[in-house]
Design an enzyme around this catalytic site. Sequence first.
Site, short mmCIF file in Angstrom:
data_model
loop_
_atom_site.label_atom_id
_atom_site.label_comp_id
_atom_site.label_asym_id
_atom_site.label_seq_id
_atom_site.Cartn_x
_atom_site.Cartn_y
_atom_site.Cartn_z
N ALA A 6 0.85 -1.18 0.00
CA ALA A 6 0.00 0.00 0.00
C ALA A 6 0.89 1.23 0.00
O ALA A 6 2.01 1.19 0.50
CB ALA A 6 -0.91 -0.02 1.23
N THR A 7 0.39 2.32 -0.57
CA THR A 7 1.27 3.47 -0.76
C THR A 7 0.87 4.69 0.05
O THR A 7 1.11 4.71 1.25
CB THR A 7 1.41 3.78 -2.26
OG1 THR A 7 0.11 3.80 -2.86
CG2 THR A 7 2.23 2.71 -2.95
N THR A 8 0.24 5.72 -0.52
CA THR A 8 0.28 7.06 0.09
C THR A 8 -0.95 7.40 0.94
O THR A 8 -2.09 7.22 0.50
CB THR A 8 0.45 8.12 -1.01
OG1 THR A 8 1.56 7.75 -1.82
CG2 THR A 8 0.71 9.49 -0.41
N LYS A 10 -7.08 1.86 2.55
CA LYS A 10 -5.96 1.96 3.49
C LYS A 10 -6.26 2.84 4.69
O LYS A 10 -5.43 2.95 5.59
CB LYS A 10 -4.73 2.51 2.76
CG LYS A 10 -4.43 1.85 1.43
CD LYS A 10 -3.40 2.64 0.64
CE LYS A 10 -3.33 2.16 -0.79
NZ LYS A 10 -2.41 2.97 -1.59
N ALA A 12 3.66 4.35 -7.88
CA ALA A 12 3.00 3.44 -6.96
C ALA A 12 1.74 4.04 -6.33
O ALA A 12 0.99 3.34 -5.66
CB ALA A 12 3.96 3.01 -5.85
#
Length: 279
Positions: A53-55, A86, A232
């Site tokens: 998972a990213t930002t 997320k 990403a």
Amino acid sequence: MAAGFDPSGRFPDVFTNVGTSSFTQFLSLAAPELLPGRRPLPVGTAADLAPHATTIVAITCATGVVMAGDRRATMGHLIAQRDIEKVHPADAYSLVGIAGTAGIGIELMRLFQVELEHYEKIEGAMLSLDGKANRLAAMVRGNLGAAMQGLAVIPLFAGFDLSAADPAKAGRIFSFDVSGGPYEETGYDAIGSGSLFARSALKKRFRAGLPTDEAVRLAVEALYDAADDDTATGGPDLTRKIYPVVMTATAEGTHRLTDAETATVAEAVVAGRMENPGG
């Protein structure tokens, strides 16, 4: 099966004795193999074997705090999932977002939710916001072994502090390092692969006391900027109607913006960038 479970059907003593207010500590006694950081891992790095998972971004505002996360999960150079979520409520007045190994992050986030609920049931009172941040820090620290093999999880925690002397400053944000160190941030913060670009966007636009709707718009714009420079991070997907998850924590509790509300903000951001791609 829990350690020491009696096949006769009786619960072990650890289930019936007066327990600790920490569910994580209870689990370490009853079934330690279920804790994310206790599982055996193969030798070497496993960073490319699981989706990441990213930002995530968080911004304080006049009524509390806003947290938003993009929807993309990556596995190496591939998009593993386009609509992962997320950002979640940790309890009635706080939010948690995760970046890093997605599976472990989601498991840690759910364990944190149970940790806070268990504390309330045992103690009959809610943990302070600082106490919640410290509990989350201990859980991140417990995953250090896996993190050293590439399966790191870094959360972002934010909430409305019910004990704040000034309600206008009740929104608070906490970041963490991979070893579990908690740090309170001022005004805003971002984590994940696109955090450098998101923080740069927030730095130019943030001001204390933002109205909630402006903070929501700023959060979506920061994620847009992160997606513009970080492969990403996923930007608003107007074709598939996939938009960031945006949540608020205020004196009224946590609230997730509906898909229609988020779509309105995201589409306005995209339309604005069509006229001025630079921001």
